[in-house]
Design an enzyme around this catalytic site. Structure first.
Site, PDB file in Angstrom:
ATOM      1  N   VAL A  39       0.852  -1.191   0.000  1.00  0.00           N
ATOM      2  CA  VAL A  39       0.000   0.000   0.000  1.00  0.00           C
ATOM      3  C   VAL A  39       0.890   1.245   0.000  1.00  0.00           C
ATOM      4  O   VAL A  39       1.607   1.489   0.963  1.00  0.00           O
ATOM      5  CB  VAL A  39      -0.922   0.041   1.244  1.00  0.00           C
ATOM      6  CG1 VAL A  39      -1.792   1.292   1.222  1.00  0.00           C
ATOM      7  CG2 VAL A  39      -1.792  -1.206   1.309  1.00  0.00           C
ATOM      8  N   CYS A  54     -11.786  -2.476   0.339  1.00  0.00           N
ATOM      9  CA  CYS A  54     -13.058  -2.760   1.015  1.00  0.00           C
ATOM     10  C   CYS A  54     -12.903  -2.710   2.530  1.00  0.00           C
ATOM     11  O   CYS A  54     -13.644  -2.027   3.219  1.00  0.00           O
ATOM     12  CB  CYS A  54     -13.584  -4.127   0.571  1.00  0.00           C
ATOM     13  SG  CYS A  54     -14.884  -4.779   1.617  1.00  0.00           S
ATOM     14  N   VAL A  57     -10.439   1.135   3.489  1.00  0.00           N
ATOM     15  CA  VAL A  57     -10.825   2.490   3.092  1.00  0.00           C
ATOM     16  C   VAL A  57     -12.062   2.469   2.185  1.00  0.00           C
ATOM     17  O   VAL A  57     -12.217   3.320   1.317  1.00  0.00           O
ATOM     18  CB  VAL A  57      -9.653   3.227   2.390  1.00  0.00           C
ATOM     19  CG1 VAL A  57      -8.573   3.580   3.386  1.00  0.00           C
ATOM     20  CG2 VAL A  57      -9.087   2.403   1.242  1.00  0.00           C
ATOM     21  N   CYS A  59     -15.887  -0.192   1.760  1.00  0.00           N
ATOM     22  CA  CYS A  59     -17.164  -0.689   2.267  1.00  0.00           C
ATOM     23  C   CYS A  59     -17.263  -0.726   3.793  1.00  0.00           C
ATOM     24  O   CYS A  59     -18.249  -0.265   4.355  1.00  0.00           O
ATOM     25  CB  CYS A  59     -17.423  -2.117   1.779  1.00  0.00           C
ATOM     26  SG  CYS A  59     -16.863  -2.443   0.119  1.00  0.00           S
ATOM     27  N   LYS A  62     -16.908   2.681   5.659  1.00  0.00           N
ATOM     28  CA  LYS A  62     -18.036   3.483   5.154  1.00  0.00           C
ATOM     29  C   LYS A  62     -19.352   3.072   5.822  1.00  0.00           C
ATOM     30  O   LYS A  62     -20.123   3.884   6.299  1.00  0.00           O
ATOM     31  CB  LYS A  62     -18.113   3.320   3.626  1.00  0.00           C
ATOM     32  CG  LYS A  62     -19.263   3.971   2.912  1.00  0.00           C
ATOM     33  CD  LYS A  62     -20.528   3.149   2.853  1.00  0.00           C
ATOM     34  CE  LYS A  62     -20.439   1.820   2.176  1.00  0.00           C
ATOM     35  NZ  LYS A  62     -20.276   1.850   0.736  1.00  0.00           N
ATOM     36  N   GLY A 158      -6.564  -3.505  -7.970  1.00  0.00           N
ATOM     37  CA  GLY A 158      -7.593  -2.500  -7.723  1.00  0.00           C
ATOM     38  C   GLY A 158      -7.191  -1.107  -8.144  1.00  0.00           C
ATOM     39  O   GLY A 158      -6.415  -0.936  -9.097  1.00  0.00           O
ATOM     40  N   GLY A 159      -7.706  -0.126  -7.445  1.00  0.00           N
ATOM     41  CA  GLY A 159      -7.431   1.265  -7.827  1.00  0.00           C
ATOM     42  C   GLY A 159      -7.300   2.168  -6.628  1.00  0.00           C
ATOM     43  O   GLY A 159      -7.489   1.749  -5.489  1.00  0.00           O
ATOM     44  N   TYR A 196     -21.043   7.268  -6.527  1.00  0.00           N
ATOM     45  CA  TYR A 196     -21.290   6.454  -5.355  1.00  0.00           C
ATOM     46  C   TYR A 196     -20.585   6.987  -4.098  1.00  0.00           C
ATOM     47  O   TYR A 196     -21.207   7.259  -3.077  1.00  0.00           O
ATOM     48  CB  TYR A 196     -20.595   5.145  -5.718  1.00  0.00           C
ATOM     49  CG  TYR A 196     -21.219   3.865  -5.366  1.00  0.00           C
ATOM     50  CD1 TYR A 196     -21.375   3.506  -4.055  1.00  0.00           C
ATOM     51  CD2 TYR A 196     -21.590   2.970  -6.368  1.00  0.00           C
ATOM     52  CE1 TYR A 196     -21.874   2.276  -3.746  1.00  0.00           C
ATOM     53  CE2 TYR A 196     -22.095   1.743  -6.074  1.00  0.00           C
ATOM     54  CZ  TYR A 196     -22.234   1.386  -4.750  1.00  0.00           C
ATOM     55  OH  TYR A 196     -22.719   0.167  -4.456  1.00  0.00           O
ATOM     56  N   GLU A 200     -22.103   8.965  -0.736  1.00  0.00           N
ATOM     57  CA  GLU A 200     -22.051   8.281   0.563  1.00  0.00           C
ATOM     58  C   GLU A 200     -21.293   9.113   1.597  1.00  0.00           C
ATOM     59  O   GLU A 200     -21.737   9.259   2.738  1.00  0.00           O
ATOM     60  CB  GLU A 200     -21.410   6.902   0.409  1.00  0.00           C
ATOM     61  CG  GLU A 200     -22.308   5.944  -0.367  1.00  0.00           C
ATOM     62  CD  GLU A 200     -21.738   4.542  -0.506  1.00  0.00           C
ATOM     63  OE1 GLU A 200     -22.522   3.620  -0.702  1.00  0.00           O
ATOM     64  OE2 GLU A 200     -20.494   4.381  -0.415  1.00  0.00           O
ATOM     65  N   SER A 218     -21.745  17.441 -13.279  1.00  0.00           N
ATOM     66  CA  SER A 218     -22.871  17.177 -14.180  1.00  0.00           C
ATOM     67  C   SER A 218     -24.045  16.638 -13.365  1.00  0.00           C
ATOM     68  O   SER A 218     -24.667  17.379 -12.623  1.00  0.00           O
ATOM     69  CB  SER A 218     -22.453  16.225 -15.297  1.00  0.00           C
ATOM     70  OG  SER A 218     -22.005  14.996 -14.744  1.00  0.00           O
ATOM     71  N   ARG A 285     -11.808   6.567  -9.675  1.00  0.00           N
ATOM     72  CA  ARG A 285     -10.602   5.868  -9.232  1.00  0.00           C
ATOM     73  C   ARG A 285      -9.744   5.458 -10.423  1.00  0.00           C
ATOM     74  O   ARG A 285     -10.243   5.223 -11.502  1.00  0.00           O
ATOM     75  CB  ARG A 285     -11.003   4.642  -8.391  1.00  0.00           C
ATOM     76  CG  ARG A 285     -11.778   5.036  -7.148  1.00  0.00           C
ATOM     77  CD  ARG A 285     -12.333   3.835  -6.420  1.00  0.00           C
ATOM     78  NE  ARG A 285     -11.298   2.965  -5.904  1.00  0.00           N
ATOM     79  CZ  ARG A 285     -10.663   3.156  -4.753  1.00  0.00           C
ATOM     80  NH1 ARG A 285     -10.972   4.184  -3.999  1.00  0.00           N
ATOM     81  NH2 ARG A 285      -9.740   2.318  -4.358  1.00  0.00           N
ATOM     82  N   GLU A 332     -17.333  -2.326 -10.129  1.00  0.00           N
ATOM     83  CA  GLU A 332     -16.258  -2.177  -9.137  1.00  0.00           C
ATOM     84  C   GLU A 332     -16.830  -2.471  -7.762  1.00  0.00           C
ATOM     85  O   GLU A 332     -17.112  -1.576  -6.982  1.00  0.00           O
ATOM     86  CB  GLU A 332     -15.682  -0.756  -9.197  1.00  0.00           C
ATOM     87  CG  GLU A 332     -14.937  -0.451 -10.476  1.00  0.00           C
ATOM     88  CD  GLU A 332     -14.342   0.959 -10.510  1.00  0.00           C
ATOM     89  OE1 GLU A 332     -14.163   1.571  -9.448  1.00  0.00           O
ATOM     90  OE2 GLU A 332     -14.067   1.436 -11.614  1.00  0.00           O
ATOM     91  N   HIS A 463     -45.598  -8.454   6.849  1.00  0.00           N
ATOM     92  CA  HIS A 463     -46.120  -7.172   7.308  1.00  0.00           C
ATOM     93  C   HIS A 463     -45.759  -6.920   8.757  1.00  0.00           C
ATOM     94  O   HIS A 463     -45.858  -7.839   9.558  1.00  0.00           O
ATOM     95  CB  HIS A 463     -47.650  -7.168   7.141  1.00  0.00           C
ATOM     96  CG  HIS A 463     -48.247  -5.817   7.312  1.00  0.00           C
ATOM     97  ND1 HIS A 463     -47.935  -4.766   6.475  1.00  0.00           N
ATOM     98  CD2 HIS A 463     -49.102  -5.323   8.248  1.00  0.00           C
ATOM     99  CE1 HIS A 463     -48.598  -3.689   6.870  1.00  0.00           C
ATOM    100  NE2 HIS A 463     -49.309  -4.002   7.943  1.00  0.00           N
ATOM    101  N   GLU A 468     -41.934  -5.669   1.685  1.00  0.00           N
ATOM    102  CA  GLU A 468     -43.211  -6.168   1.169  1.00  0.00           C
ATOM    103  C   GLU A 468     -43.784  -5.251   0.086  1.00  0.00           C
ATOM    104  O   GLU A 468     -44.654  -5.654  -0.681  1.00  0.00           O
ATOM    105  CB  GLU A 468     -44.238  -6.345   2.296  1.00  0.00           C
ATOM    106  CG  GLU A 468     -44.765  -5.039   2.858  1.00  0.00           C
ATOM    107  CD  GLU A 468     -45.911  -5.225   3.872  1.00  0.00           C
ATOM    108  OE1 GLU A 468     -46.732  -6.123   3.678  1.00  0.00           O
ATOM    109  OE2 GLU A 468     -45.942  -4.459   4.859  1.00  0.00           O
TER     110      GLU A 468
END
Ligand code: NA7
Length: 487
Positions: A39, A54, A57, A59, A62, A158-159, A196, A200, A218, A285, A332, A463, A468
């Protein structure tokens, strides 16, 4: 030291999800496996342990920060359910949150390390580059080199986040690589980028009580169903995230008081200035493939993105494979990398012929009100089959738990995209609301099994749940009926 190591498979992977999954599976099938992992520190010096994006840094931290933000919201709602507390005194202690999050991340790093040892995957903390198609040189932090030769080589590097080419971006900006371990509280924050990660991060920072602005050049969430993406953004706006559309940062400078002076330009070319404590870039990324010196192995990359255009995870070099975020035009997502890595190992070292199916992969954007989806967006379905062949079912709904605290259910919405004729096969399902990931996962399995509109309608709901709502859909967009709840 220049030690020659011979392997069946060498995974150059930063011990990310895909590389690790393939390595463990291959070892289980009797292969001799080594993993190279390294790293490089982020520009502000953030670095981390085993497990890849994941775990360190992405999932995992986060989701924990998202959960922290949801809990803050829940505390305020709790009073309406009779809990005696003073919401005015409730505030987040960033250092405590960061420490808890990082403690969990470190425990996963440790488990990963132990797992590699018990599974007998050889692990080397070294940055790899190709010497030829079967040889990789790993350079350690101290500059020592180790040479590895292998029958098969897997690229799963990865990236890392990109920075814009503007003054001050690299010096003063941070990215998702840094936010989860940031020493100081982020304070007033500008998030640049509306994918994404941008949504988040802006969502949980706002939820934690920091003044948050999201700048989009945009649209938000390009590639996702447009209507759902707009729902997510509008909901965030309603919760206090300040959105600036069609704008770009031009320059970041540090003031004497340490705060950041940001020059940005709007769609009319007008220059504006604002002061922030933190500027977080989430503008996409970059794959870490260039560092591999791919030319030495004859490995071809897509020039614009540096990604690998693999067929069934096999690159243009027959013994070099790739999984995860380095793959061209593939989602990704961690579970995609894991699944592809396992199946590849089984094809290489087991007798399997099963290939990775990249279609109908469910995903969730952990925005404050979450968005889960699987399959085609409305736009993609219409583009593929034509307007006449597609039926869109939709409904707004009120989660039961929203009534007592009188939370706005304005953006709680479900949409089912289906073929209009024949078996009325379901092509896509979209859900904005609480626990969207939990809701959409099961329906993803149903879609894999060939879910149709009649089957969905004949499913009895649980319910009271939010999931549902999918079983109660009956209003089509074509009918023009009001999809708002009647009660
Ligand atoms: P994405 O999904 O590629 O989104 C990048 C966002 O940043 C998107 O809104 C882009 O706008 C915007 N962007 C790109 N370049 C710039 C520049 N130079 N200036 C301002 N804004 C820019 O990347 P993420 O990092 O959010 O997520 C990557 C993956 O990680 C994702 O698939 C998840 O699985 C997790 P555009 O739409 O191109 O106009």
């Amino acid at each position: 030291e220049n030690q020659q190591k011979q392997e069946d498979i060498l995974s150059v992977s930063h011990t990310g999800s895909g590389g690790l999954a393939a390595a463990k599976e291959a070892v289980g099938l009797g292969a001799k496996v080594a993993v190279l992992d390294y790293v490089s520190p982020s520009p502000i010096g953030t670095t981390w342990g085993l497990g890849g994006t994941c775990v360190n840094v992405g999932c995992i931290p986060k989701k924990l920060m998202h959960q922290a933000a949801l809990l803050g919201e829940a505390i305020h709602e709790a009073a309406t359910f009779g809990w005696q507390l003073d919401p005015k005194t409730v505030k987040i202690d960033w250092e405590a949150l960061r420490t808890s999050v990082q403690n969990h991340v470190k425990s996963v790093n440790w488990v990963t390390r132990v797992e590699l040892r018990t599974k007998k995957v050889e692990y080397f903390n070294a940055l790899g580059h190709f010497k030829d198609a079967h040889t990789v040189v790993g350079t350690t932090k101290k500059g020592e080199e180790k040479v590895f030769t292998a029958k098969d080589i897997l690229i799963a590097v990865g990236g890392r986040p990109r920075y814009p080419d503007i003054p001050g971006a690299v010096e003063y900006g941070i990215t998702s690589d840094d936010i989860f371990s940031l020493e100081r509280a982020p304070g007033k924050t500008l998030v640049v980028g509306a994918g994404y990660i941008g949504l988040e991060c802006a969502g949980f920072l706002n939820g934690l009580g920091y003044d948050t602005t999201l700048m989009a050049r945009s649209i938000v969430l390009r590639g996702f169903d447009r209507q759902m993406a707009e729902h997510v953004a509008e909901e965030m706006q309603q919760r206090g995230v300040n959105f600036i559309y069609e704008a770009k940062v031009k320059k970041i400078a540090k003031q004497e008081d340490g705060r950041l002076l940001v020059d940005w330009v709007d769609k009319d070319g007008q220059i504006h200035q604002d002061v922030y404590d933190t500027v977080l870039f989430a503008i996409g990324r970059r794959s870490l493939t260039q560092e591999l010196k791919p030319e030495n192995a004859g490995l071809k990359l897509i020039p614009e993105t540096g990604k690998i255009d693999a067929v069934n995870e096999q690159s243009n070099v027959p013994n070099i494979y790739a999984v995860g975020d380095v793959l061209h035009k593939k989602p990704e997502l961690t579970p995609v990398a894991i699944h592809a890595g396992k199946l590849l190992a089984r094809r290489l070292y087991g007798n399997s012929t099963e290939k990775m199916d990249y279609t109908n992969v469910a995903t969730t954007v952990f925005s404050p009100l979450e968005y889960g989806c699987v399959g085609l967006s409305e736009e993609a379905a219409v583009a593929l089959h034509g307007q006449d062949e597609i039926e869109i079912f939709h409904a707004y709904y009120k989660p039961t738990e929203f009534f007592v605290p009188q939370k706005s259910p304005d953006r709680c919405y479900v949409k089912v995209v289906a073929l209009r004729h024949g078996d009325e096969r379901v092509l896509g399902m979209h859900f904005v609301g609480p626990n969207a990931g939990e809701v959409i996962q099961g329906f993803a399995a149903a879609i894999k099994c060939g879910l149709t509109i009649p089957k969905l309608k004949s499913t009895v709901g649980i319910h009271p749940t939010v999931a549902e709502e999918f079983t109660r859909i009956f209003i089509t967009k074509r009918s023009g009926l009001d999809p708002k709840p009647q009660s």
